[in-house]
Motif scaffolding. Structure first.
Motif, PDB file in Angstrom:
ATOM      1  N   SER A 163      34.298   1.149  93.400  1.00  0.00           N
ATOM      2  CA  SER A 163      35.579   0.921  92.726  1.00  0.00           C
ATOM      3  C   SER A 163      35.480  -0.144  91.635  1.00  0.00           C
ATOM      4  CB  SER A 163      36.627   0.482  93.749  1.00  0.00           C
ATOM      5  OG  SER A 163      36.236  -0.747  94.342  1.00  0.00           O
ATOM      6  N   GLY A 164      34.354  -0.890  91.603  1.00  0.00           N
ATOM      7  CA  GLY A 164      34.184  -1.942  90.611  1.00  0.00           C
ATOM      8  C   GLY A 164      34.523  -3.323  91.141  1.00  0.00           C
ATOM      9  N   TYR A 165      35.144  -3.380  92.323  1.00  0.00           N
ATOM     10  CA  TYR A 165      35.484  -4.675  92.905  1.00  0.00           C
ATOM     11  C   TYR A 165      34.232  -5.417  93.344  1.00  0.00           C
ATOM     12  CZ  TYR A 165      40.430  -3.385  93.144  1.00  0.00           C
ATOM     13  OH  TYR A 165      41.717  -3.028  92.831  1.00  0.00           O
ATOM     14  N   ARG A 166      34.278  -6.731  93.228  1.00  0.00           N
ATOM     15  CA  ARG A 166      33.181  -7.558  93.725  1.00  0.00           C
ATOM     16  C   ARG A 166      33.244  -7.586  95.245  1.00  0.00           C
ATOM     17  NH1 ARG A 166      34.666 -10.474  88.940  1.00  0.00           N
ATOM     18  NH2 ARG A 166      32.854 -11.221  87.779  1.00  0.00           N
ATOM     19  N   ASP A 167      32.084  -7.598  95.865  1.00  0.00           N
ATOM     20  CA  ASP A 167      31.989  -7.662  97.320  1.00  0.00           C
ATOM     21  C   ASP A 167      31.033  -8.804  97.671  1.00  0.00           C
ATOM     22  OD1 ASP A 167      32.376  -7.022  99.979  1.00  0.00           O
ATOM     23  OD2 ASP A 167      30.861  -5.446  99.993  1.00  0.00           O
ATOM     24  N   TYR A 168      31.598  -9.917  98.122  1.00  0.00           N
ATOM     25  CA  TYR A 168      30.808 -11.122  98.400  1.00  0.00           C
ATOM     26  C   TYR A 168      30.350 -11.160  99.846  1.00  0.00           C
ATOM     27  CZ  TYR A 168      32.336 -12.987  93.939  1.00  0.00           C
ATOM     28  OH  TYR A 168      32.545 -13.184  92.605  1.00  0.00           O
ATOM     29  N   ALA A 169      29.159 -11.695 100.041  1.00  0.00           N
ATOM     30  CA  ALA A 169      28.637 -11.920 101.386  1.00  0.00           C
ATOM     31  C   ALA A 169      29.387 -13.106 102.005  1.00  0.00           C
ATOM     32  CB  ALA A 169      27.143 -12.222 101.323  1.00  0.00           C
ATOM     33  N   GLY A 170      29.450 -13.137 103.313  1.00  0.00           N
ATOM     34  CA  GLY A 170      30.138 -14.217 104.011  1.00  0.00           C
ATOM     35  C   GLY A 170      29.524 -15.589 103.783  1.00  0.00           C
ATOM     36  N   THR A 171      28.247 -15.631 103.416  1.00  0.00           N
ATOM     37  CA  THR A 171      27.566 -16.910 103.189  1.00  0.00           C
ATOM     38  C   THR A 171      28.113 -17.652 101.975  1.00  0.00           C
ATOM     39  OG1 THR A 171      25.862 -15.766 101.919  1.00  0.00           O
ATOM     40  CG2 THR A 171      25.417 -16.125 104.262  1.00  0.00           C
ATOM     41  N   MET A 199      33.451  -9.036 101.247  1.00  0.00           N
ATOM     42  CA  MET A 199      34.701  -9.730 101.097  1.00  0.00           C
ATOM     43  C   MET A 199      35.064  -9.726  99.611  1.00  0.00           C
ATOM     44  SD  MET A 199      35.500 -13.510 102.728  1.00  0.00           S
ATOM     45  CE  MET A 199      33.917 -13.424 103.505  1.00  0.00           C
ATOM     46  N   GLN A 200      36.308  -9.426  99.302  1.00  0.00           N
ATOM     47  CA  GLN A 200      36.734  -9.399  97.906  1.00  0.00           C
ATOM     48  C   GLN A 200      36.962 -10.807  97.384  1.00  0.00           C
ATOM     49  OE1 GLN A 200      40.072  -6.803  97.408  1.00  0.00           O
ATOM     50  NE2 GLN A 200      38.906  -4.970  97.905  1.00  0.00           N
ATOM     51  N   ILE A 201      36.964 -10.942  96.071  1.00  0.00           N
ATOM     52  CA  ILE A 201      37.028 -12.243  95.429  1.00  0.00           C
ATOM     53  C   ILE A 201      38.287 -13.015  95.814  1.00  0.00           C
ATOM     54  CG2 ILE A 201      38.078 -11.404  93.282  1.00  0.00           C
ATOM     55  CD1 ILE A 201      36.179 -13.430  91.818  1.00  0.00           C
ATOM     56  N   GLY A 202      39.409 -12.333  95.934  1.00  0.00           N
ATOM     57  CA  GLY A 202      40.650 -12.997  96.319  1.00  0.00           C
ATOM     58  C   GLY A 202      40.574 -13.570  97.725  1.00  0.00           C
ATOM     59  N   GLN A 203      39.923 -12.849  98.618  1.00  0.00           N
ATOM     60  CA  GLN A 203      39.758 -13.331  99.990  1.00  0.00           C
ATOM     61  C   GLN A 203      38.875 -14.575 100.012  1.00  0.00           C
ATOM     62  OE1 GLN A 203      38.179  -9.506 101.260  1.00  0.00           O
ATOM     63  NE2 GLN A 203      39.811  -9.359 102.803  1.00  0.00           N
ATOM     64  N   VAL A 204      37.788 -14.532  99.254  1.00  0.00           N
ATOM     65  CA  VAL A 204      36.888 -15.687  99.179  1.00  0.00           C
ATOM     66  C   VAL A 204      37.654 -16.892  98.638  1.00  0.00           C
ATOM     67  CG1 VAL A 204      34.850 -16.629  98.020  1.00  0.00           C
ATOM     68  CG2 VAL A 204      34.800 -14.300  98.938  1.00  0.00           C
ATOM     69  N   ALA A 205      38.385 -16.691  97.557  1.00  0.00           N
ATOM     70  CA  ALA A 205      39.128 -17.785  96.932  1.00  0.00           C
ATOM     71  C   ALA A 205      40.138 -18.392  97.902  1.00  0.00           C
ATOM     72  CB  ALA A 205      39.834 -17.280  95.670  1.00  0.00           C
ATOM     73  N   ARG A 206      40.897 -17.553  98.589  1.00  0.00           N
ATOM     74  CA  ARG A 206      41.892 -18.055  99.548  1.00  0.00           C
ATOM     75  C   ARG A 206      41.241 -18.839 100.678  1.00  0.00           C
ATOM     76  NH1 ARG A 206      44.192 -13.341  98.224  1.00  0.00           N
ATOM     77  NH2 ARG A 206      43.259 -12.179  99.941  1.00  0.00           N
ATOM     78  N   ARG A 207      40.169 -18.306 101.238  1.00  0.00           N
ATOM     79  CA  ARG A 207      39.506 -18.975 102.365  1.00  0.00           C
ATOM     80  C   ARG A 207      38.902 -20.316 101.963  1.00  0.00           C
ATOM     81  NH1 ARG A 207      36.082 -15.066 106.048  1.00  0.00           N
ATOM     82  NH2 ARG A 207      35.821 -17.042 107.137  1.00  0.00           N
ATOM     83  N   CYS A 208      38.540 -20.449 100.693  1.00  0.00           N
ATOM     84  CA  CYS A 208      37.917 -21.696 100.221  1.00  0.00           C
ATOM     85  C   CYS A 208      38.917 -22.647  99.565  1.00  0.00           C
ATOM     86  CB  CYS A 208      36.807 -21.377  99.222  1.00  0.00           C
ATOM     87  SG  CYS A 208      35.441 -20.487  99.960  1.00  0.00           S
ATOM     88  N   GLY A 209      40.130 -22.171  99.328  1.00  0.00           N
ATOM     89  CA  GLY A 209      41.124 -23.023  98.682  1.00  0.00           C
ATOM     90  C   GLY A 209      40.849 -23.244  97.206  1.00  0.00           C
ATOM     91  N   VAL A 210      40.264 -22.248  96.557  1.00  0.00           N
ATOM     92  CA  VAL A 210      39.975 -22.335  95.125  1.00  0.00           C
ATOM     93  C   VAL A 210      40.599 -21.129  94.430  1.00  0.00           C
ATOM     94  CG1 VAL A 210      37.812 -23.597  95.488  1.00  0.00           C
ATOM     95  CG2 VAL A 210      37.756 -21.105  95.287  1.00  0.00           C
ATOM     96  N   SER A 211      40.569 -21.138  93.113  1.00  0.00           N
ATOM     97  CA  SER A 211      41.093 -20.005  92.362  1.00  0.00           C
ATOM     98  C   SER A 211      40.017 -18.920  92.211  1.00  0.00           C
ATOM     99  CB  SER A 211      41.556 -20.454  90.977  1.00  0.00           C
ATOM    100  OG  SER A 211      40.442 -20.837  90.195  1.00  0.00           O
ATOM    101  N   VAL A 212      40.463 -17.730  91.877  1.00  0.00           N
ATOM    102  CA  VAL A 212      39.543 -16.633  91.591  1.00  0.00           C
ATOM    103  C   VAL A 212      38.649 -17.004  90.409  1.00  0.00           C
ATOM    104  CG1 VAL A 212      39.462 -14.242  90.740  1.00  0.00           C
ATOM    105  CG2 VAL A 212      41.019 -14.851  92.606  1.00  0.00           C
ATOM    106  N   GLN A 213      39.222 -17.713  89.425  1.00  0.00           N
ATOM    107  CA  GLN A 213      38.450 -18.131  88.254  1.00  0.00           C
ATOM    108  C   GLN A 213      37.323 -19.078  88.659  1.00  0.00           C
ATOM    109  OE1 GLN A 213      41.785 -18.196  88.423  1.00  0.00           O
ATOM    110  NE2 GLN A 213      42.421 -16.709  86.894  1.00  0.00           N
ATOM    111  N   THR A 214      37.565 -19.919  89.658  1.00  0.00           N
ATOM    112  CA  THR A 214      36.528 -20.840  90.134  1.00  0.00           C
ATOM    113  C   THR A 214      35.382 -20.056  90.759  1.00  0.00           C
ATOM    114  OG1 THR A 214      38.111 -22.634  90.468  1.00  0.00           O
ATOM    115  CG2 THR A 214      36.054 -22.747  91.732  1.00  0.00           C
TER     116      THR A 214
END
Length: 136
Positions: free
Chosen positions: A34-42, A1-16
């Motif tokens: 590509s250099g993008y972060r890929d976060y685990a669902g956990t 999951m990309q950082i923007g997706q994580v941020a949106r799902r959690c209601g926080v900013s990308v900076q957070t």
């Protein structure tokens, strides 16, 4: 999951999300080619837990302590001391909210011609004094 997706799902900013990663509160994201972060669902559950802890008055460093706790932790005395302090703080907060609830109930039942100062102000001032004493 990309950082923007994580941020949106959690209601926080990308900076957070980045801050939590730098602080070690969440696991470091894998990097795609590509250099993008890929976060685990956990990561979602951890961020939501951190935000809830903050809403309840825990600092980020305290949340970090909780996230590192395990039955195998060797610093048991330190953990017990930390937990005892938090329980005392919670008890004080409960007492303050009970006093505030009583003041609000008193305010709600006052008659329109009651010229006394609002009891809520007294309850809040008392909370500030108690807070100031415990912070000193």
């Amino acid at each position: 999951m990309q950082i923007g997706q994580v941020a949106r799902r959690c209601g926080v900013s990308v900076q957070t999300v980045r801050l939590y990663e730098r602080m070690g509160l969440i696991e470091t994201a894998q990097r795609r080619e590509s250099g993008y972060r890929d976060y685990a669902g956990t990561v979602i559950a951890r961020i939501l837990a951190i935000k809830q802890g903050q809403a309840l008055g825990f600092s980020l460093s305290e949340m970090g302590m909780f996230l590192q706790l395990s039955p195998q932790t060797t610093e048991q005395a330190l953990i017990e001391q930390f937990v005892e302090q938090k329980v005392q703080q919670i008890e004080q907060t409960i007492q303050q909210f009970q006093r505030l609830r009583l003041a609000l109930e008193e305010f709600a039942t006052r008659s329109a011609d009651d010229s006394r100062e609002c009891p809520v102000i007294y309850a809040l001032a008392e909370m500030a004094c108690v807070q100031g004493v415990s912070d000193a």
